[in-house]
Design a protein around this motif. Structure first.
Motif, PDB file in Angstrom:
ATOM      1  N   LYS A   1       8.608  -0.250   5.219  1.00 44.12           N
ATOM      2  CA  LYS A   1       7.226   0.066   4.859  1.00 44.12           C
ATOM      3  C   LYS A   1       7.139   0.341   3.372  1.00 44.12           C
ATOM      4  CE  LYS A   1       5.899   1.905   9.309  1.00 44.12           C
ATOM      5  NZ  LYS A   1       5.249   2.994  10.028  1.00 44.12           N
ATOM      6  N   LYS A   2       5.991   0.025   2.792  1.00 43.18           N
ATOM      7  CA  LYS A   2       5.779   0.264   1.371  1.00 43.18           C
ATOM      8  C   LYS A   2       5.509   1.742   1.141  1.00 43.18           C
ATOM      9  CE  LYS A   2       3.887  -4.214   0.145  1.00 43.18           C
ATOM     10  NZ  LYS A   2       2.751  -4.910  -0.442  1.00 43.18           N
ATOM     11  N   THR A   3       6.030   2.236   0.042  1.00 43.99           N
ATOM     12  CA  THR A   3       5.764   3.613  -0.328  1.00 43.99           C
ATOM     13  C   THR A   3       4.367   3.699  -0.938  1.00 43.99           C
ATOM     14  OG1 THR A   3       6.674   3.373  -2.555  1.00 43.99           O
ATOM     15  CG2 THR A   3       8.208   4.025  -0.801  1.00 43.99           C
ATOM     16  N   GLU A   4       3.893   4.907  -1.097  1.00 41.34           N
ATOM     17  CA  GLU A   4       2.563   5.118  -1.692  1.00 41.34           C
ATOM     18  C   GLU A   4       2.513   4.560  -3.109  1.00 41.34           C
ATOM     19  OE1 GLU A   4      -1.372   6.229  -1.633  1.00 41.34           O
ATOM     20  OE2 GLU A   4       0.052   6.334   0.023  1.00 41.34           O
ATOM     21  N   ILE A   5       3.590   4.738  -3.855  1.00 39.04           N
ATOM     22  CA  ILE A   5       3.635   4.236  -5.241  1.00 39.04           C
ATOM     23  C   ILE A   5       3.578   2.717  -5.249  1.00 39.04           C
ATOM     24  CG2 ILE A   5       5.070   4.075  -7.307  1.00 39.04           C
ATOM     25  CD1 ILE A   5       6.015   6.915  -6.757  1.00 39.04           C
ATOM     26  N   GLU A   6       4.284   2.067  -4.342  1.00 39.67           N
ATOM     27  CA  GLU A   6       4.267   0.602  -4.285  1.00 39.67           C
ATOM     28  C   GLU A   6       2.880   0.076  -3.941  1.00 39.67           C
ATOM     29  OE1 GLU A   6       8.861  -0.365  -2.918  1.00 39.67           O
ATOM     30  OE2 GLU A   6       7.327  -0.043  -1.384  1.00 39.67           O
ATOM     31  N   LYS A   7       2.192   0.760  -3.036  1.00 45.78           N
ATOM     32  CA  LYS A   7       0.830   0.354  -2.681  1.00 45.78           C
ATOM     33  C   LYS A   7      -0.101   0.496  -3.884  1.00 45.78           C
ATOM     34  CE  LYS A   7       1.209   1.733   2.150  1.00 45.78           C
ATOM     35  NZ  LYS A   7       0.741   2.702   3.157  1.00 45.78           N
TER      36      LYS A   7
ATOM     37  N   GLU B   1      -7.473   4.733 -13.478  1.00 45.32           N
ATOM     38  CA  GLU B   1      -7.432   5.855 -12.531  1.00 45.32           C
ATOM     39  C   GLU B   1      -6.230   5.718 -11.595  1.00 45.32           C
ATOM     40  OE1 GLU B   1      -9.298   8.627 -12.380  1.00 45.32           O
ATOM     41  OE2 GLU B   1     -10.225   7.952 -14.232  1.00 45.32           O
ATOM     42  N   ILE B   2      -5.970   4.506 -11.153  1.00 41.33           N
ATOM     43  CA  ILE B   2      -4.816   4.274 -10.285  1.00 41.33           C
ATOM     44  C   ILE B   2      -3.521   4.514 -11.057  1.00 41.33           C
ATOM     45  CG2 ILE B   2      -3.550   2.497  -9.005  1.00 41.33           C
ATOM     46  CD1 ILE B   2      -6.252   1.417  -8.096  1.00 41.33           C
ATOM     47  N   ALA B   3      -3.489   4.129 -12.322  1.00 42.12           N
ATOM     48  CA  ALA B   3      -2.302   4.364 -13.148  1.00 42.12           C
ATOM     49  C   ALA B   3      -2.035   5.861 -13.293  1.00 42.12           C
ATOM     50  CB  ALA B   3      -2.484   3.722 -14.522  1.00 42.12           C
ATOM     51  N   LYS B   4      -3.083   6.643 -13.404  1.00 40.03           N
ATOM     52  CA  LYS B   4      -2.910   8.098 -13.498  1.00 40.03           C
ATOM     53  C   LYS B   4      -2.337   8.652 -12.194  1.00 40.03           C
ATOM     54  CE  LYS B   4      -6.609   8.843 -16.829  1.00 40.03           C
ATOM     55  NZ  LYS B   4      -7.955   9.394 -17.046  1.00 40.03           N
ATOM     56  N   LYS B   5      -2.803   8.134 -11.057  1.00 43.23           N
ATOM     57  CA  LYS B   5      -2.283   8.573  -9.753  1.00 43.23           C
ATOM     58  C   LYS B   5      -0.796   8.224  -9.632  1.00 43.23           C
ATOM     59  CE  LYS B   5      -6.605   8.120  -7.176  1.00 43.23           C
ATOM     60  NZ  LYS B   5      -7.287   7.391  -6.101  1.00 43.23           N
ATOM     61  N   ILE B   6      -0.426   7.041 -10.115  1.00 45.44           N
ATOM     62  CA  ILE B   6       0.973   6.622 -10.065  1.00 45.44           C
ATOM     63  C   ILE B   6       1.819   7.571 -10.902  1.00 45.44           C
ATOM     64  CG2 ILE B   6       2.594   4.807 -10.739  1.00 45.44           C
ATOM     65  CD1 ILE B   6       0.390   2.780 -10.004  1.00 45.44           C
ATOM     66  N   ASP B   7       1.352   7.914 -12.091  1.00 42.85           N
ATOM     67  CA  ASP B   7       2.086   8.823 -12.955  1.00 42.85           C
ATOM     68  C   ASP B   7       2.290  10.188 -12.314  1.00 42.85           C
ATOM     69  OD1 ASP B   7       2.450   6.919 -14.917  1.00 42.85           O
ATOM     70  OD2 ASP B   7       0.724   7.592 -16.114  1.00 42.85           O
ATOM     71  N   THR B   8       1.239  10.704 -11.655  1.00 42.46           N
ATOM     72  CA  THR B   8       1.374  12.012 -11.034  1.00 42.46           C
ATOM     73  C   THR B   8       2.334  11.961  -9.849  1.00 42.46           C
ATOM     74  OG1 THR B   8      -0.612  11.643  -9.694  1.00 42.46           O
ATOM     75  CG2 THR B   8      -0.895  12.836 -11.759  1.00 42.46           C
ATOM     76  N   LEU B   9       2.361  10.862  -9.106  1.00 47.23           N
ATOM     77  CA  LEU B   9       3.285  10.744  -7.987  1.00 47.23           C
ATOM     78  C   LEU B   9       4.731  10.601  -8.445  1.00 47.23           C
ATOM     79  CD1 LEU B   9       1.331   8.436  -5.513  1.00 47.23           C
ATOM     80  CD2 LEU B   9       1.833  10.858  -5.238  1.00 47.23           C
ATOM     81  N   LYS B  10       4.955  10.000  -9.593  1.00 53.51           N
ATOM     82  CA  LYS B  10       6.302   9.820 -10.101  1.00 53.51           C
ATOM     83  C   LYS B  10       6.907  11.125 -10.588  1.00 53.51           C
ATOM     84  CE  LYS B  10       6.326   4.962 -11.304  1.00 53.51           C
ATOM     85  NZ  LYS B  10       6.493   3.963 -12.366  1.00 53.51           N
ATOM     86  N   LYS B  11       6.058  12.077 -10.929  1.00 50.96           N
ATOM     87  CA  LYS B  11       6.565  13.373 -11.430  1.00 50.96           C
ATOM     88  C   LYS B  11       6.933  14.309 -10.347  1.00 50.96           C
ATOM     89  CE  LYS B  11       4.161  13.217 -15.772  1.00 50.96           C
ATOM     90  NZ  LYS B  11       3.215  13.826 -16.653  1.00 50.96           N
TER      91      LYS B  11
END
Length: 55
Positions: free
Chosen positions: A7-13, A45-55
């Motif tokens: 399954k794809k992770t949230e970051i991959e989606k 906005e999606i890029a910001k969500k990705i950044d917050t999930l990576k931290k």
């Protein structure tokens, strides 16, 4: 073969959505600049969500 059912992770989606929005924004930039700007804003906005999930 083992990755077939992975399954794809949230970051991959989110990254997939981000790439799709960038492609749509690029295509729209040739015809409708306001639509292109709107799509770029959504992509950011999606890029910001990705950044917050990576931290």
């Amino acid at each position: 073969m083992f990755g077939l059912f992975k399954k794809k992770t949230e970051i991959e989606k989110l990254q997939e959505q981000y790439e799709n929005l960038l492609q749509k924004a690029h295509k729209a930039s040739h015809q409708d600049r306001t639509l292109s700007d709107k799509l770029m804003t959504e992509a950011e906005e999606i890029a910001k969500k990705i950044d917050t999930l990576k931290k």
